[in-house]
Write a protein that holds these residues in place. Structure first.
Motif, mmCIF file in Angstrom:
data_model
loop_
_atom_site.group_PDB
_atom_site.id
_atom_site.type_symbol
_atom_site.label_atom_id
_atom_site.label_comp_id
_atom_site.label_asym_id
_atom_site.label_seq_id
_atom_site.Cartn_x
_atom_site.Cartn_y
_atom_site.Cartn_z
ATOM 1 N N GLN A 55 0.829 -1.203 0.000
ATOM 2 C CA GLN A 55 0.000 0.000 0.000
ATOM 3 C C GLN A 55 0.864 1.254 0.000
ATOM 4 N N LEU A 56 1.920 1.246 0.821
ATOM 5 C CA LEU A 56 2.787 2.417 0.922
ATOM 6 C C LEU A 56 3.618 2.617 -0.349
ATOM 7 N N PHE A 57 4.040 1.522 -0.974
ATOM 8 C CA PHE A 57 4.749 1.644 -2.256
ATOM 9 C C PHE A 57 3.860 2.347 -3.287
ATOM 10 N N LEU A 58 2.587 1.990 -3.319
ATOM 11 C CA LEU A 58 1.662 2.625 -4.260
ATOM 12 C C LEU A 58 1.486 4.104 -3.946
ATOM 13 N N GLU A 59 1.439 4.447 -2.662
ATOM 14 C CA GLU A 59 1.314 5.855 -2.277
ATOM 15 C C GLU A 59 2.531 6.649 -2.738
ATOM 16 N N ILE A 60 3.712 6.061 -2.614
ATOM 17 C CA ILE A 60 4.924 6.725 -3.095
ATOM 18 C C ILE A 60 4.852 6.913 -4.606
ATOM 19 N N ASP A 61 4.445 5.855 -5.322
ATOM 20 C CA ASP A 61 4.321 5.943 -6.785
ATOM 21 C C ASP A 61 3.383 7.082 -7.175
ATOM 22 N N ASP A 62 2.283 7.219 -6.465
ATOM 23 C CA ASP A 62 1.308 8.261 -6.791
ATOM 24 C C ASP A 62 1.904 9.662 -6.623
ATOM 25 N N VAL A 63 2.634 9.875 -5.532
ATOM 26 C CA VAL A 63 3.227 11.195 -5.276
ATOM 27 C C VAL A 63 4.312 11.506 -6.301
ATOM 28 N N VAL A 64 5.151 10.512 -6.597
ATOM 29 C CA VAL A 64 6.217 10.719 -7.586
ATOM 30 C C VAL A 64 5.614 11.007 -8.958
ATOM 31 N N HIS A 65 4.623 10.213 -9.340
ATOM 32 C CA HIS A 65 3.997 10.400 -10.654
ATOM 33 C C HIS A 65 3.361 11.781 -10.767
ATOM 34 N N ALA A 66 2.645 12.192 -9.732
ATOM 35 C CA ALA A 66 1.991 13.497 -9.750
ATOM 36 C C ALA A 66 3.009 14.618 -9.888
ATOM 37 N N TYR A 67 4.140 14.505 -9.171
ATOM 38 C CA TYR A 67 5.159 15.548 -9.235
ATOM 39 C C TYR A 67 5.795 15.597 -10.623
ATOM 40 N N VAL A 68 6.112 14.424 -11.172
ATOM 41 C CA VAL A 68 6.752 14.369 -12.485
ATOM 42 C C VAL A 68 5.815 14.932 -13.557
ATOM 43 N N MET A 69 4.540 14.530 -13.522
ATOM 44 C CA MET A 69 3.582 15.006 -14.513
ATOM 45 C C MET A 69 3.399 16.523 -14.410
ATOM 46 N N GLU A 70 3.288 17.034 -13.188
ATOM 47 C CA GLU A 70 3.113 18.468 -13.007
ATOM 48 C C GLU A 70 4.276 19.256 -13.562
ATOM 49 N N ASN A 71 5.485 18.762 -13.340
ATOM 50 C CA ASN A 71 6.665 19.507 -13.780
ATOM 51 C C ASN A 71 6.941 19.332 -15.264
ATOM 52 N N GLU A 72 6.476 18.235 -15.858
ATOM 53 C CA GLU A 72 6.605 18.074 -17.311
ATOM 54 C C GLU A 72 5.681 19.025 -18.052
#
Length: 359
Positions: A340-357
């Protein structure tokens, strides 16, 4: 706060904390409040630092070494008397940790420092358990409780406290997740505790120990060879002074080092954050986590530690993702919780990367 663009990302990044002493989260304001409530006389006559919360906090900025800090740490503990005190202390930490992105915490407490004052072990454990349950309900923060024994007390005291906890069923029912060893390190090498750790190992109880903070890299080796410790708390000297063979061993065994950068600087174990072996940890593949240790005394909770490292080392989002996931992998929670926590990390990383792209 970090002086880099990654601050918002670091604040949002789901974190696991493995090295935090509940008694070390006793803020000066709460210390004075509980002292008044419980009619505990603070040693103002011999130490002007106890004039006010502000003067005490200022004194915390000038620790010379581990034992200097421990003197204040044990005075602070004396204001914890009843169940409400321990619950208030623990819940205050969990609330602060949750506000900084901690999703799972494995926290220490020092029972002997309280039972020697007449506080029942059941009082401590039961009240912290209530705080843990409240934190899970209020913040979704999971946690484990680790019983640390004090190195400056005789082995017989540690064995007696361990037996008391085991007889009460605290390890069997999961109330306590593990045993650990803390307090003054250098005069008390790991082999002194062989009987205690052998007893715990024989019962299938997890084991961790403070080693390699003030003591040499040999203390880390002895903790692994003699005590069969499964986790090393601190271990900074294994990376700054240890040989390549010890580092390779830590990598191969996936032994988690619970590292505390701000604490290491405050206690003069390393001269600055720049001296913290972060790059070597990352490059060698040692499993580690970043933690706050005694945040009320050292002026930094987990996010302040992340930010202090980022200011100096300028890590990438992917490097922080690796650190965060490594800390989850080394946790003692269930595999389901880890996933569950791995997925939460993936979500935060993905959101940050998408926002900055998109910018």
């Amino acid at each position: 706060m970090c002086n880099t663009p990654l601050h918002a990302f670091l604040a949002a990044l789901p974190k696991a904390e493995h090295h935090m002493h509940l008694e070390g989260s006793l803020e000066p304001e709460l210390l004075f409040e509980l002292a008044a409530k419980n009619r505990i006389t603070l040693p103002l006559s011999s130490d002007a630092a106890f004039a006010s919360p502000a003067s005490l906090r200022a004194r915390y900025e000038a620790f010379q070494n581990l034992d200097d800090f421990l003197g204040y740490y044990y005075i602070g503990m004396s204001v914890l008397v009843d169940a409400a005190d321990f619950e208030a202390l623990a819940y205050a930490y969990f609330a602060k940790a949750a506000s900084q992105g901690v999703r799972h915490a494995e926290v220490f407490f020092d029972p002997q420092a309280h039972t020697d004052r007449g506080v029942e072990l059941a009082t401590i454990v039961g009240s912290v358990r209530k705080a843990q349950d409240r934190a899970e309900a209020d913040f979704g923060l999971s946690s484990e409780l680790i019983m640390c024994l004090l190195r400056h007390l005789p082995l017989s005291s540690a064995l007696e406290t361990f037996k008391h906890a085991n007889d009460a069923g605290y390890f069997k029912d999961g109330t306590l997740a593990a045993i650990g060893m803390d307090s003054s390190e250098k005069p008390f090498p790991p082999p002194l505790w062989k009987d205690l750790f052998a007893a715990a190992e024989g019962l299938g109880i997890r084991r961790t120990i403070h080693a390699g903070e003030e003591g040499p890299p040999l203390y880390v080796t002895q903790s692994l060879d003699v005590l069969h410790a499964q986790r090393i708390d601190h271990g900074v000297r294994a990376l700054t002074e240890g040989d390549d063979a010890l580092v390779a061993r830590l990598v191969a065994s996936k032994t988690l080092l619970t590292m505390c950068p701000i604490s290491n600087v405050k206690l003069n174990c390393i001269p600055s954050i720049a001296a913290f072996p972060l790059r070597r940890l990352i490059e060698t593949g040692v499993r580690f986590s970043i933690n706050s240790d005694d945040p009320a005394y050292f002026g930094g909770y987990i996010l302040e530690n992340y930010c202090a490292l980022q200011d100096v080392f300028d890590l990438s989002v992917r490097e922080w993702e690796t650190i965060a996931k490594g800390s989850i992998a080394g946790s003692w929670c269930s595999e389901e919780r880890k996933a569950q926590l791995f997925l939460e990390i993936d979500d935060v990383v993905h959101a940050y990367v998408m926002e900055n792209e998109e910018q």
